[in-house]
Each structure stands twice: as structure tokens, then as C-alpha cells.
Motif scaffolding. Structure first.
Motif, mmCIF file in Angstrom:
data_model
loop_
_atom_site.group_PDB
_atom_site.id
_atom_site.type_symbol
_atom_site.label_atom_id
_atom_site.label_comp_id
_atom_site.label_asym_id
_atom_site.label_seq_id
_atom_site.Cartn_x
_atom_site.Cartn_y
_atom_site.Cartn_z
ATOM 1 N N GLY A 38 0.816 -1.212 0.000
ATOM 2 C CA GLY A 38 0.000 0.000 0.000
ATOM 3 C C GLY A 38 0.848 1.259 0.000
ATOM 4 O O GLY A 38 0.548 2.233 -0.706
ATOM 5 N N THR A 39 1.916 1.260 0.777
ATOM 6 C CA THR A 39 2.814 2.413 0.816
ATOM 7 C C THR A 39 3.505 2.607 -0.531
ATOM 8 O O THR A 39 3.619 3.734 -1.022
ATOM 9 N N ALA A 40 3.939 1.521 -1.130
ATOM 10 C CA ALA A 40 4.582 1.612 -2.450
ATOM 11 C C ALA A 40 3.611 2.179 -3.477
ATOM 12 O O ALA A 40 3.973 3.063 -4.266
ATOM 13 N N PHE A 41 2.368 1.701 -3.471
ATOM 14 C CA PHE A 41 1.370 2.226 -4.408
ATOM 15 C C PHE A 41 1.088 3.695 -4.145
ATOM 16 O O PHE A 41 0.850 4.468 -5.075
ATOM 17 N N SER A 42 1.107 4.095 -2.876
ATOM 18 C CA SER A 42 0.887 5.505 -2.550
ATOM 19 C C SER A 42 2.004 6.374 -3.122
ATOM 20 O O SER A 42 1.741 7.449 -3.669
ATOM 21 N N TYR A 43 3.243 5.910 -3.010
ATOM 22 C CA TYR A 43 4.368 6.666 -3.576
ATOM 23 C C TYR A 43 4.284 6.727 -5.101
ATOM 24 O O TYR A 43 4.569 7.751 -5.710
ATOM 25 N N ILE A 44 3.885 5.613 -5.707
ATOM 26 C CA ILE A 44 3.735 5.599 -7.166
ATOM 27 C C ILE A 44 2.637 6.560 -7.589
ATOM 28 O O ILE A 44 2.793 7.332 -8.541
ATOM 29 N N ALA A 45 1.515 6.553 -6.873
ATOM 30 C CA ALA A 45 0.408 7.448 -7.199
ATOM 31 C C ALA A 45 0.809 8.903 -7.009
ATOM 32 O O ALA A 45 0.387 9.771 -7.777
ATOM 33 N N VAL B 149 -22.822 12.704 10.607
ATOM 34 C CA VAL B 149 -21.985 13.907 10.520
ATOM 35 C C VAL B 149 -20.521 13.514 10.294
ATOM 36 O O VAL B 149 -19.814 14.140 9.506
ATOM 37 N N MET B 150 -20.070 12.458 10.972
ATOM 38 C CA MET B 150 -18.701 11.988 10.795
ATOM 39 C C MET B 150 -18.449 11.595 9.342
ATOM 40 O O MET B 150 -17.449 11.985 8.747
ATOM 41 N N PHE B 151 -19.369 10.822 8.762
ATOM 42 C CA PHE B 151 -19.208 10.427 7.367
ATOM 43 C C PHE B 151 -19.171 11.648 6.453
ATOM 44 O O PHE B 151 -18.332 11.739 5.558
ATOM 45 N N LEU B 152 -20.080 12.598 6.668
ATOM 46 C CA LEU B 152 -20.119 13.798 5.824
ATOM 47 C C LEU B 152 -18.827 14.606 5.927
ATOM 48 O O LEU B 152 -18.271 15.033 4.911
ATOM 49 N N PHE B 153 -18.362 14.844 7.152
ATOM 50 C CA PHE B 153 -17.140 15.627 7.335
ATOM 51 C C PHE B 153 -15.912 14.916 6.765
ATOM 52 O O PHE B 153 -15.032 15.548 6.201
ATOM 53 N N PHE B 154 -15.864 13.606 6.931
ATOM 54 C CA PHE B 154 -14.721 12.864 6.403
ATOM 55 C C PHE B 154 -14.681 12.967 4.887
ATOM 56 O O PHE B 154 -13.630 13.237 4.292
ATOM 57 N N ILE B 155 -15.825 12.760 4.263
ATOM 58 C CA ILE B 155 -15.891 12.860 2.804
ATOM 59 C C ILE B 155 -15.588 14.285 2.349
ATOM 60 O O ILE B 155 -14.862 14.493 1.370
ATOM 61 N N ALA B 156 -16.104 15.277 3.058
ATOM 62 C CA ALA B 156 -15.822 16.672 2.706
ATOM 63 C C ALA B 156 -14.329 16.978 2.851
ATOM 64 O O ALA B 156 -13.755 17.690 2.015
ATOM 65 N N GLY B 157 -13.692 16.439 3.867
ATOM 66 C CA GLY B 157 -12.262 16.647 4.054
ATOM 67 C C GLY B 157 -11.446 16.026 2.939
ATOM 68 O O GLY B 157 -10.518 16.666 2.408
ATOM 69 N N LEU B 158 -11.778 14.798 2.580
ATOM 70 C CA LEU B 158 -11.071 14.156 1.477
ATOM 71 C C LEU B 158 -11.304 14.900 0.161
ATOM 72 O O LEU B 158 -10.363 15.104 -0.622
ATOM 73 N N ALA B 159 -12.519 15.352 -0.051
ATOM 74 C CA ALA B 159 -12.815 16.111 -1.268
ATOM 75 C C ALA B 159 -12.031 17.427 -1.300
ATOM 76 O O ALA B 159 -11.532 17.842 -2.355
ATOM 77 N N SER B 160 -11.889 18.052 -0.151
ATOM 78 C CA SER B 160 -11.111 19.304 -0.077
ATOM 79 C C SER B 160 -9.645 19.069 -0.404
ATOM 80 O O SER B 160 -9.025 19.870 -1.111
ATOM 81 N N ILE B 161 -9.099 17.965 0.107
ATOM 82 C CA ILE B 161 -7.694 17.654 -0.195
ATOM 83 C C ILE B 161 -7.531 17.408 -1.687
ATOM 84 O O ILE B 161 -6.585 17.913 -2.313
ATOM 85 N N ILE B 162 -8.436 16.643 -2.263
ATOM 86 C CA ILE B 162 -8.351 16.348 -3.691
ATOM 87 C C ILE B 162 -8.515 17.633 -4.513
ATOM 88 O O ILE B 162 -7.773 17.874 -5.474
ATOM 89 N N ALA B 163 -9.476 18.489 -4.125
ATOM 90 C CA ALA B 163 -9.729 19.733 -4.868
ATOM 91 C C ALA B 163 -8.533 20.673 -4.784
ATOM 92 O O ALA B 163 -8.313 21.458 -5.706
ATOM 93 N N SER B 164 -7.780 20.608 -3.695
ATOM 94 C CA SER B 164 -6.642 21.513 -3.554
ATOM 95 C C SER B 164 -5.585 21.218 -4.608
ATOM 96 O O SER B 164 -4.832 22.109 -5.001
ATOM 97 N N GLY C 25 -0.057 13.256 -8.172
ATOM 98 C CA GLY C 25 0.208 14.352 -7.254
ATOM 99 C C GLY C 25 0.085 13.897 -5.818
ATOM 100 O O GLY C 25 -0.650 12.948 -5.505
ATOM 101 N N ALA C 26 0.801 14.589 -4.954
ATOM 102 C CA ALA C 26 0.850 14.186 -3.539
ATOM 103 C C ALA C 26 -0.502 14.329 -2.860
ATOM 104 O O ALA C 26 -0.883 13.499 -2.034
ATOM 105 N N ALA C 27 -1.262 15.388 -3.183
ATOM 106 C CA ALA C 27 -2.541 15.624 -2.510
ATOM 107 C C ALA C 27 -3.536 14.508 -2.803
ATOM 108 O O ALA C 27 -4.193 13.992 -1.895
ATOM 109 N N ILE C 28 -3.645 14.124 -4.046
ATOM 110 C CA ILE C 28 -4.596 13.066 -4.413
ATOM 111 C C ILE C 28 -4.148 11.726 -3.845
ATOM 112 O O ILE C 28 -4.947 10.961 -3.327
ATOM 113 N N SER C 29 -2.858 11.454 -3.898
ATOM 114 C CA SER C 29 -2.337 10.222 -3.335
ATOM 115 C C SER C 29 -2.615 10.147 -1.830
ATOM 116 O O SER C 29 -3.034 9.110 -1.320
ATOM 117 N N TYR C 30 -2.396 11.250 -1.145
ATOM 118 C CA TYR C 30 -2.650 11.292 0.298
ATOM 119 C C TYR C 30 -4.128 11.063 0.588
ATOM 120 O O TYR C 30 -4.488 10.301 1.482
#
Length: 108
Positions: free
Chosen positions: A39-46, A90-105, A51-56
Motif C-alpha cells: 500500500g505504501t509503495a502504491f501511494s508513492y507511485i500514485a 456527521v462523521m461520514f459527511l465531514f470525512f468525505i468533505a475533508g477528502l474532497a477538499s484535499i483532492i480539490a486543492s 500528485g501528492a494531494a490526491i495520493s494522500y
């Protein structure tokens, strides 16, 4: 070593007891380490390709998958009160919103 001396549950374990473990038990631990390594290797490849933000963000989706399994597959909160179910939603919504924000950045 620290977890062996101060386990979360149960009595402390010595190295002697650790090495008395069966081969299948040790192989399961090695398999877990291999999966983590892959998983870590695939993350580095991605990160190099997307880009680092989408991979993260993709890597941080793992706790969301675990939460989905816990809530919907294993029904860990079955019988919980309305407030708990609201907090889970609320947890699910915030988590998804956080991931979407990272990807959008986009790594900006």
C-alpha cells in the motif's frame, strides 16, 4: 517492544513467549506487513503520477472503508440512540468533505 511490555489488553509478553508463537500466527503478521508495504509503495507511485494531494487523500480513505464496514456490515452501532446515529452521519459527511477538499486543492 513497548506494546509487549505494556499491552492494551492482557498481561505483558516476553520475547521468549513471542518466539513460542506458532508459524501460522507469525505468517499472518508478516502478511499484514507485506500488505502495508504494498500500500505504501502504491501511494508513492500514485504521488508521482497524480500528485501528492490526491495520493494522500486516497490513502486516508482507508479509515472511511473501515467505518463503513463497522457501521453497515458488522452493525457495531445497532440499537444506538438517535444522537449517536446523527453523529455517525456527521462523521461520514465531514470525512468525505475533508477528502474532497484535499483532492480539490490539487497540491496547492
Amino acid at each position: 517492544t513497548y506494546a509487549m511490555r505494556r499491552p492494551f489488553v492482557g498481561a505483558p509478553v516476553s520475547y521468549r513467549e513471542y518466539f513460542r508463537g506458532s508459524l501460522p500466527t507469525h505468517l499472518v503478521g508478516m502478511l499484514g506487513g507485506a500488505v502495508w508495504c504494498l500500500g505504501t509503495a502504491f501511494s508513492y507511485i500514485a504521488a508521482g503520477k497524480a500528485g501528492a494531494a490526491i495520493s494522500y487523500a486516497l490513502g486516508q480513505g482507508a479509515p472511511m472503508i473501515a467505518a463503513v464496514w463497522g457501521v453497515f456490515i458488522w452493525k457495531e452501532f445497532k440499537g444506538a440512540d438517535r444522537r449517536t446515529n446523527t453523529l455517525l452521519a456527521v462523521m461520514f459527511l465531514f470525512f468525505i468533505a475533508g477528502l474532497a477538499s484535499i483532492i480539490a486543492s490539487g497540491g496547492n
